[in-house]
Write a protein that holds these residues in place. Structure first.
Motif, PDB file in Angstrom:
ATOM      1  N   LEU A  11       5.325   7.840   3.270  1.00 31.85           N
ATOM      2  CA  LEU A  11       4.829   6.467   3.316  1.00 31.85           C
ATOM      3  C   LEU A  11       4.823   5.990   4.772  1.00 31.85           C
ATOM      4  O   LEU A  11       5.741   6.298   5.522  1.00 31.85           O
ATOM      5  N   LYS A  12       3.812   5.243   5.115  1.00 35.48           N
ATOM      6  CA  LYS A  12       3.665   4.810   6.516  1.00 35.48           C
ATOM      7  C   LYS A  12       3.265   3.345   6.551  1.00 35.48           C
ATOM      8  O   LYS A  12       2.321   2.940   5.860  1.00 35.48           O
ATOM      9  N   VAL A  13       3.964   2.582   7.349  1.00 37.90           N
ATOM     10  CA  VAL A  13       3.682   1.150   7.477  1.00 37.90           C
ATOM     11  C   VAL A  13       2.842   0.892   8.710  1.00 37.90           C
ATOM     12  O   VAL A  13       3.173   1.352   9.804  1.00 37.90           O
ATOM     13  N   GLY A  14       1.763   0.168   8.528  1.00 36.66           N
ATOM     14  CA  GLY A  14       0.939  -0.264   9.650  1.00 36.66           C
ATOM     15  C   GLY A  14       0.228  -1.546   9.287  1.00 36.66           C
ATOM     16  O   GLY A  14       0.017  -1.816   8.105  1.00 36.66           O
ATOM     17  N   PRO A  15      -0.130  -2.370  10.261  1.00 38.94           N
ATOM     18  CA  PRO A  15      -0.706  -3.686   9.969  1.00 38.94           C
ATOM     19  C   PRO A  15      -2.199  -3.673   9.639  1.00 38.94           C
ATOM     20  O   PRO A  15      -2.821  -4.726   9.581  1.00 38.94           O
ATOM     21  N   ARG A  49       4.205  -3.333  18.641  1.00 38.10           N
ATOM     22  CA  ARG A  49       3.762  -3.010  17.286  1.00 38.10           C
ATOM     23  C   ARG A  49       4.695  -3.556  16.222  1.00 38.10           C
ATOM     24  O   ARG A  49       4.316  -3.667  15.062  1.00 38.10           O
ATOM     25  N   SER A  74       9.009  -5.396  15.501  1.00 40.83           N
ATOM     26  CA  SER A  74      10.361  -5.657  15.978  1.00 40.83           C
ATOM     27  C   SER A  74      11.321  -4.645  15.362  1.00 40.83           C
ATOM     28  O   SER A  74      11.034  -4.026  14.330  1.00 40.83           O
ATOM     29  N   ASP A  95      14.067  -5.405  13.914  1.00 43.17           N
ATOM     30  CA  ASP A  95      14.467  -5.947  12.601  1.00 43.17           C
ATOM     31  C   ASP A  95      13.469  -5.571  11.526  1.00 43.17           C
ATOM     32  O   ASP A  95      13.850  -5.173  10.415  1.00 43.17           O
ATOM     33  N   TYR A  96      12.199  -5.703  11.850  1.00 44.33           N
ATOM     34  CA  TYR A  96      11.176  -5.395  10.847  1.00 44.33           C
ATOM     35  C   TYR A  96      11.182  -3.907  10.519  1.00 44.33           C
ATOM     36  O   TYR A  96      11.033  -3.502   9.363  1.00 44.33           O
ATOM     37  N   HIS A 147      14.174  -3.088   8.344  1.00 50.82           N
ATOM     38  CA  HIS A 147      13.918  -3.627   6.999  1.00 50.82           C
ATOM     39  C   HIS A 147      12.894  -2.757   6.265  1.00 50.82           C
ATOM     40  O   HIS A 147      13.089  -2.389   5.098  1.00 50.82           O
ATOM     41  N   SER A 148      11.798  -2.419   6.938  1.00 54.46           N
ATOM     42  CA  SER A 148      10.721  -1.658   6.284  1.00 54.46           C
ATOM     43  C   SER A 148      11.198  -0.306   5.813  1.00 54.46           C
ATOM     44  O   SER A 148      10.826   0.155   4.738  1.00 54.46           O
ATOM     45  N   VAL A 166      12.865  -0.488   2.600  1.00 56.13           N
ATOM     46  CA  VAL A 166      11.904  -0.656   1.506  1.00 56.13           C
ATOM     47  C   VAL A 166      11.230   0.679   1.187  1.00 56.13           C
ATOM     48  O   VAL A 166      11.085   1.071   0.022  1.00 56.13           O
ATOM     49  N   LEU A 167      10.822   1.399   2.214  1.00 49.25           N
ATOM     50  CA  LEU A 167      10.156   2.695   1.999  1.00 49.25           C
ATOM     51  C   LEU A 167      11.102   3.671   1.307  1.00 49.25           C
ATOM     52  O   LEU A 167      10.679   4.443   0.434  1.00 49.25           O
ATOM     53  N   ARG A 182      11.342   2.855  -2.386  1.00 44.14           N
ATOM     54  CA  ARG A 182      10.105   3.189  -3.105  1.00 44.14           C
ATOM     55  C   ARG A 182       9.906   4.694  -3.217  1.00 44.14           C
ATOM     56  O   ARG A 182       9.475   5.200  -4.250  1.00 44.14           O
ATOM     57  N   GLY A 222      -1.606   4.240   4.144  1.00 41.49           N
ATOM     58  CA  GLY A 222      -0.176   4.524   4.232  1.00 41.49           C
ATOM     59  C   GLY A 222       0.510   4.644   2.888  1.00 41.49           C
ATOM     60  O   GLY A 222       1.677   5.032   2.805  1.00 41.49           O
ATOM     61  N   ARG A 223      -0.210   4.270   1.815  1.00 41.21           N
ATOM     62  CA  ARG A 223       0.278   4.435   0.445  1.00 41.21           C
ATOM     63  C   ARG A 223       1.663   3.841   0.242  1.00 41.21           C
ATOM     64  O   ARG A 223       2.525   4.450  -0.373  1.00 41.21           O
ATOM     65  N   THR A 224       1.869   2.665   0.741  1.00 34.78           N
ATOM     66  CA  THR A 224       3.206   2.093   0.675  1.00 34.78           C
ATOM     67  C   THR A 224       3.484   1.329  -0.615  1.00 34.78           C
ATOM     68  O   THR A 224       4.645   1.140  -0.973  1.00 34.78           O
ATOM     69  N   LEU A 246       7.065  -5.696   2.352  1.00 35.55           N
ATOM     70  CA  LEU A 246       6.643  -5.130   3.632  1.00 35.55           C
ATOM     71  C   LEU A 246       5.778  -6.106   4.415  1.00 35.55           C
ATOM     72  O   LEU A 246       5.480  -5.867   5.585  1.00 35.55           O
ATOM     73  N   LEU A 251       2.624  -6.673   3.979  1.00 37.18           N
ATOM     74  CA  LEU A 251       1.273  -6.157   4.201  1.00 37.18           C
ATOM     75  C   LEU A 251       0.299  -6.857   3.261  1.00 37.18           C
ATOM     76  O   LEU A 251       0.651  -7.241   2.145  1.00 37.18           O
ATOM     77  N   LEU A 290      -6.333  -4.748  16.756  1.00 36.26           N
ATOM     78  CA  LEU A 290      -6.890  -4.214  15.521  1.00 36.26           C
ATOM     79  C   LEU A 290      -8.005  -5.088  14.995  1.00 36.26           C
ATOM     80  O   LEU A 290      -7.793  -6.264  14.691  1.00 36.26           O
ATOM     81  N   PRO A 295       3.122  -8.903   9.529  1.00 36.24           N
ATOM     82  CA  PRO A 295       3.947  -8.430   8.414  1.00 36.24           C
ATOM     83  C   PRO A 295       5.359  -9.025   8.417  1.00 36.24           C
ATOM     84  O   PRO A 295       5.863  -9.420   7.372  1.00 36.24           O
ATOM     85  N   LEU A 321      10.213 -10.823   6.501  1.00 31.10           N
ATOM     86  CA  LEU A 321      11.524 -11.261   6.964  1.00 31.10           C
ATOM     87  C   LEU A 321      11.727 -12.759   6.803  1.00 31.10           C
ATOM     88  O   LEU A 321      12.712 -13.313   7.263  1.00 31.10           O
TER      89      LEU A 321
END
Lengths: 284, 164, 768
Positions: free
Chosen positions: A175-179, A257, A259, A261-262, A265-266, A269-270, A273, C440-442, C634, C636, C693, C754, C759
């Protein structure tokens, strides 16, 4: 500045021996960005993307040998994906179709970015990197190959020949987090690999430290708690504890990209899941 | 300067004689070979405007060292239409983009045409999500992708009809 | 390959007139790769140009040593401010921006020196060899400190203040009103057009220069360039090269003067192309803003008074900041009846990168805020947010915050109703790729919550505050072919298509040729911005064609001794309604018929000291309904559906109109969830498409059009309103409102990041 196109592995090694400062070029998805920007003064280049010994992959028993020139597109190939699904999932998150057609696993390793998408998977798999040079060859475990931010263990004149990973029996997740929904540098990523035979759970983390990390404490904790024989899913308490320990393993920084903290936290979550995907909804 | 090398582009052989070794394939196409159809919106592989086919693969030409592509076969947007300069017709994808109103400023268009042509070669009847993923590496700032997706539908239909 | 002419011939396939989806005349060259964009130009013997830019947002320049660069093989010129022969500064509204920095740099990226050399790599090395001795200073980067801080420019740190006072200032001095207050923030958006700044300058034998460049307004560029070169404007001849998008970022000069200086100095053609990183530093951005609002309303939802304080950061040079803050202030409360208002809009100078025009021009920022306020008010009143908006919706005959009465079309209620009432086609996705997190399939389905909201926006069309705006066009009809000459910059919006449609409609000809767009052959068409070109240049083309039509009919009437009133043009022929006359237009236009007109709109007035006045020509309103999926753990977001209604006057080309609505919504989505130029101490941190982005095809949902409200605008050619800007205005506000609805969070800032969701503490009564 010269460009040498190597046609065999020996020729590539010989060219590098003659010119140890030369840059090694395969897919160009990292190197050419720097060249175009003018950030790196380009000296000589040894092109290795036509070297047959670096291409493709094969299986020797329970070990997969992935040639350094294996592209992300090839990593997602169903035959390979069925053997190491987390790698295929990671490959599918890289860049765009155009990038995936060119970028290679060897390049991802050599660039050694903290955000390299295959690296958490390779970390979780305890991958070994095969290095070749004119003098010979050596093999280095991943955590000794990627030694810092964009720093690898290659000596001048060496190149990556292949990376070896085990074929394991068990679910795998990436799993990968990106905005953005596509084409993002990962803000945080996680690979989960289960070895039912060895009764281990391995967790590789990306973008939360200078190098890819393993969440060892979390791995040990959950492996001890899982019902390996009966297949009952873990408890909510165990899942939460696992997620906490994975998050605690991180050493993230603040950057443009995301913080620290984020990221921390992420990753928690990952972790939750990924574990639930692998072992089912937790029992109370 | 690097030594001379050859490139085959759109079926025609070119010799690059005075190149500098650090030039990307995109630069060589645009500034040396008189083929400026492939575009230079970012030159770091993030926008897809430079998309070409290199042998059989769809790649960003800005990330290909031109000299490293020596003796390889390159297809650019200029090679999509059959003999267009001599009065030939547009390819099905090109015609679809024109008809669907998928071209505004047009800077993203060549890269998209290459990506869509490649997609339809591999998947003649892609669903919406497949199309979006296939063109996720091609940024468009003008259209919001709506008319582009319509163009892909039209091109897929035209290609299927041409086969029957 | 030589410099490519921009003559466009078209219209052979079918004679499509007004109201039809006529194909673009440049569509074929754009799909074959033959269309010449400004970065595609090439000239024999051309050199390459490049720019050295300050790495510091604020510094004194102690010295510049160009010696090492000059000495390099292949370098033909190295120039600094000392080499600028004419005006040292330029600017759209105020000429406050140096061509090349002299003794001080005021933003990170400010040009300091320029080089011409034989290869781009030589240019790069030469630039790196120039030694600049900077005395670094502490940059002024907080706009709230700018007015009190020492001036960073001789013109001072206040770019403009407008204090708008409307109606009875005591109107809210009551205890029975519902009051909501909020502070909002909008980050810096970039236009991010794909075609980089680029052009080719060719020195001319008469001592002048030909400049081929991508821009939004040729003539105002020409005038500034001529002033800086110390040349008569006639000696500076601009031709529009193919433009790869604009969105406001090409209103100011970028490389224009630099290129001409290098060409004139070296005596050779010079080409310059910015890389993407340089492009981020080479043009203005959308103003970031802090906006405080207080709304007062009756218990039944009737707005009584709106107070607002707007602070826009203009960065280091004025650009069009004065006009941007005026727009923001005038439209601060949105398309609602507000009988009493006090809105102060301030734009200041800082050492941050300069800000200026971007599609929506001030109204984007205030819309995000006023729509958030309306939603807060709805909650406080216990009212449905759509009903609250309908209750207060502006209509023709109402008075705006500026005191101006709306005399044209403004179907606010209908726009809202049609948008809100439009059925949704949104489904729950099966594919992880369609959920927040995409590739990212999160997220699994259980991790996602859905939100929906509506927002409405409006702004003026065209230029305002008494600006004498006009557009010139020429029509020449010869041998049955109409040639249109108009300097309207085609930036992708499709004016070239429209010009042909108008000529076909008025003259009943099939073939319409568009002459090259250049300053030497025609006067100004004004800026391709402010949603004005359809009205102004479309109107000019219409007028010119009508004059040609009249002249032609008079000619034919005289020649054939037929009453002029009896003649019509049909399908390329001149026919008499009552008699047998039917002659091919080709036969009667061997001798050309020409008309050259300048089209103006009725004058507007300046705003007085209280921000009151009939300052605007026309207005347009739009609404968006957004449906978003949010993964709150997350943070997102996936925008699932956008639906829009817009007030358009009249649709002149349906497919092109749809393209504007979809493209504008994409830019609005970008500002809502992913686009931001990040600054640290005045330096841009993310000057690349890796980290700035813009939405991909996987981020952008379908845009459904609920209704295009066609109420013809009086005075507008064909009754058509400009349509380019409204789609970017209400889309951002709708998307962030939908995220609020899903999460229960306040989210006072766009773009929503995000971490803002993941948060956050949950708002009282929120979803988590």
């Amino acid at each position: 500045m010269t460009v040498t196109i190597a046609r065999t592995l020996n020729a590539a090694c010989a060219a590098l021996a003659a010119d140890p400062g030369a840059l090694v070029l395969a897919g160009g998805t990292d190197l050419m960005v720097e060249v175009n920007r003018g950030g790196r003064t380009v000296g000589d280049v040894v092109v290795i993307d036509r070297v047959p010994e670096l291409q493709g992959w094969d299986r020797e028993g329970d070990v997969l040998r992935l040639g350094a020139s294996l592209t992300y597109a090839e990593m997602a190939d169903p035959a390979l994906a069925s053997l190491v699904p987390a790698l295929a999932q990671a490959a599918r998150t890289v860049g765009s179709p155009q990038i995936r057609a060119a970028g290679t696993i060897g390049g991802n390793l050599a660039t050694a970015s903290p955000a390299g998408d295959t690296l958490p998977v390779l970390a979780a798999l305890d991958a070994e990197v095969e290095i070749r040079s004119h003098q010979g060859h050596r093999t280095v475990p991943l955590d000794e190959f990627v030694i810092g931010v964009k720093a690898n263990d290659l000596a001048p004149g060496e190149l990556i020949a292949a990376v070896r990973v085990p074929v394991l029996d068990g679910p795998q997740e990436f799993l990968k987090v990106g905005p953005r929904n596509a084409m993002v540098i990962s803000v945080a990523s996680l690979a989960l690999v289960v070895d039912r035979v060895g009764r281990t759970v391995r967790v590789g983390l990306g973008s939360v430290a200078p190098v890819p990390l393993r969440a060892i404490e979390a791995e040990v904790m959950i492996a001890a708690r899982l019902d390996w024989a009966g297949g009952r899913s873990p408890t909510i308490h165990d899942v939460e504890r696992f997620a906490e320990l994975v998050a605690d393993a991180t050493r993230p920084i603040d950057d443009h990209r995301g913080s620290a903290d984020y990221r921390r936290h992420s990753v928690g979550v990952l972790a939750r899941r990924a574990l639930v995907r692998a072992f089912g909804e937790p029992t109370p | 300067m690097t030594g001379p090398y050859g490139l085959t582009v759109n079926g025609r052989r070119y010799e690059v004689v005075d190149g500098w070794a650090g030039e990307s394939l995109l630069f060589v196409l645009r500034e040396r070979l008189g083929l400026p159809g492939s575009k230079n919106a970012c030159e770091e592989g993030e926008c897809g405007s430079c998309t070409v086919r290199l042998d059989d693969r769809l790649v960003c030409s800005c990330l290909v060292l031109a000299a490293a592509a020596a003796d390889r076969s390159v297809t650019t947007v200029e090679g999509l239409s059959a003999g267009h300069e001599t009065g030939g017709s547009l390819s099905d994808v090109q015609q679809a983009f024109v008809d669907a109103g998928a071209v505004q400023c047009g800077f993203c268009t060549p890269g998209l045409l290459m990506a869509v042509d490649d997609l339809l070669d591999h998947d003649p009847d892609p669903n919406d999500l497949t199309v979006r993923e296939a063109i996720s590496g091609n940024l468009c700032r003008c259209t919001g992708y709506g008319r582009i997706l319509d163009a892909v539908d039209r091109a897929a239909l035209a290609r299927r009809e041409a086969r029957t | 390959m030589s410099v490519v002419s921009t003559t466009l011939a078209g219209g052979r396939t079918r004679a499509a007139g007004i109201g039809e989806s006529a194909p673009r005349p440049d569509g074929v060259p754009k799909v074959t790769g033959e269309f010449a964009f400004s970065s595609d130009l090439w000239h024999d013997r051309m050199l390459w140009g490049g720019t050295l830019r300050s790495p510091h947002p604020s510094a004194r320049i102690r010295s510049v040593d160009i010696g090492p660069a000059v000495a390099m093989t292949g370098v033909h010129a190295v120039l600094t401010h000392e080499d600028v022969p004419g005006a040292a500064t330029y600017g759209l509204d105020h000429p406050d921006q140096p061509v090349l920095a002299a003794d001080v740099v005021r933003y990170g990226g400010e040009p300091v020196a320029i080089v011409a050399a034989d290869h781009p790599e030589t240019v790069r090395r030469a630039l790196a060899a120039i030694v600049v001795d900077y005395e670094i200073a502490e940059p002024l980067v907080d706009p709230s400190l700018a007015e009190a801080a020492p001036p960073i420019h001789p013109d001072g740190n206040l770019l403009r203040r407008i204090h708008l006072r409307h109606g009875d200032p005591t109107a809210a001095d009551r205890h029975d009103l519902v009051v909501v207050e909020g502070t909002y923030e909008v980050g810096i958006q970039d236009q991010a057009f794909l075609g980089p700044e680029s052009g080719l300058a060719v020195p001319a034998e008469d001592g002048g220069v030909e400049l081929y460049v991508a821009t939004q307004w040729l003539h105002v560029d020409r005038d500034q360039v001529a002033a800086c070169l110390g040349l008569d404007p006639e000696l500076v001849r601009l031709t529009l090269a193919g433009v790869g998008g604009a969105f406001g970022a090409r209103e100011d000069l970028s490389l224009h003067v630099h290129l001409c200086l290098l060409a004139l100095r070296t005596g050779r053609p010079v080409k310059m192309v910015y890389g993407r990183e340089e492009s981020f530093h080479g043009h203005v951005h959308r103003h970031p803003a802090k906006l405080w609002y207080r709304h007062h309303a009756e218990a039944d939802g009737t707005l009584v008074r709106v107070e607002a304080r707007l602070l826009f950061d203009g960065g280091s040079y004025a650009s069009s900041s004065g006009a941007v803050i005026a727009n923001a202030t005038c439209f601060a409360a949105g398309p609602y009846r507000v009988p009493s208002a006090d809105v102060e809009g301030v734009v200041v100078r800082t050492n941050n990168p300069p800000c200026g025009a971007m599609r929506g021009f001030g109204a984007v920022q205030t819309c995000m805020a006023h729509e958030a306020q309306m939603d807060r008010l709805a909650v406080a009143l216990g009212m449905d947010p759509v009903d609250l908006r309908l209750h207060n919706a502006l209509a023709p005959g109402d008075r705006l915050l500026t005191g101006q009465v709306v005399t044209g079309a403004l179907p606010v209620a209908e726009v809202i109703r049609t948008c809100a009432g439009s059925p949704s086609a949104a489904v729950r996705p099966d594919e992880p790729m369609s959920r927040p997190g995409g590739a990212g399939r999160t997220a699994d389905a259980t991790h996602v919550i859905r939100g929906e909201a509506l927002a409405v926006g409006f702004k003026n069309l065209m230029f305002s505050e008494g600006f004498d705006d006009f557009s010139e066009a020429r029509c020449e009809l010869q041998d049955g072919v109409a040639t249109i000459t108009c300097a309207c910059a085609e930036v992708g919006q499709g004016f070239v298509t429209l010009a042909q449609q108008i000529a076909r409609e008025v003259l009943s000809v099939e073939e319409v040729v568009l002459a090259p767009i250049e300053t030497a052959t025609i006067g100004s068409a004004g800026s391709t911005s402010a949603s004005r070109q359809t009205w102004m240049s479309g109107g000019a083309v219409q007028m010119a064609c009508e004059e040609v039509r009249t002249t032609l009919l008079v000619r034919v009437a005289a020649e054939y001794d037929v009453p002029v009133d009896d003649l019509v043009l049909v399908d390329g022929r001149v026919c008499s309604l009552s008699g047998p006359l039917d002659v091919d237009m080709t036969a009667v236009t061997i001798e050309p018929v020409t008309a050259d007109v300048v089209h103006r709109h009725p004058p507007t007035s300046p705003l007085d000291a209280d921000g009151q006045g009939n300052a605007h020509v026309s207005f347009a309103v739009s609404a968006h309904r957004a449906i978003v999926d949010v993964d709150p753990d997350l943070g997102l977001v996936k925008v699932v559906e956008l639906t829009t209604s817009q007030d358009v006057g009249r649709i002149l080309n349906p497919i092109q109109a749809l393209g504007q609505l979809e493209g504008g919504a994409a830019q609005g989505l970008g500002l809502a969830v992913m686009e931001e130029v990040q600054l640290v101490d005045g330096r841009i941190r993310n000057a690349s498409f890796t980290d700035y982005l813009v939405p991909t095809a996987l981020d952008m949902p379908p845009v459904g059009v609920a209704a295009l409200i066609e109420q013809p605008e009086p005075g507008a050619p064909f009754g058509a309103k400009g349509i380019g800007e409204p789609p970017t205005i209400s889309s951002t506000a709708a998307i962030v409102a939908a995220i609020r609805e899903a999460t229960g969070l306040d989210l006072p800032r766009v773009p929503v990041r995000p971490a803002d969701i993941a948060l956050a503490d949950v708002a009282p009564g929120g979803a988590r």
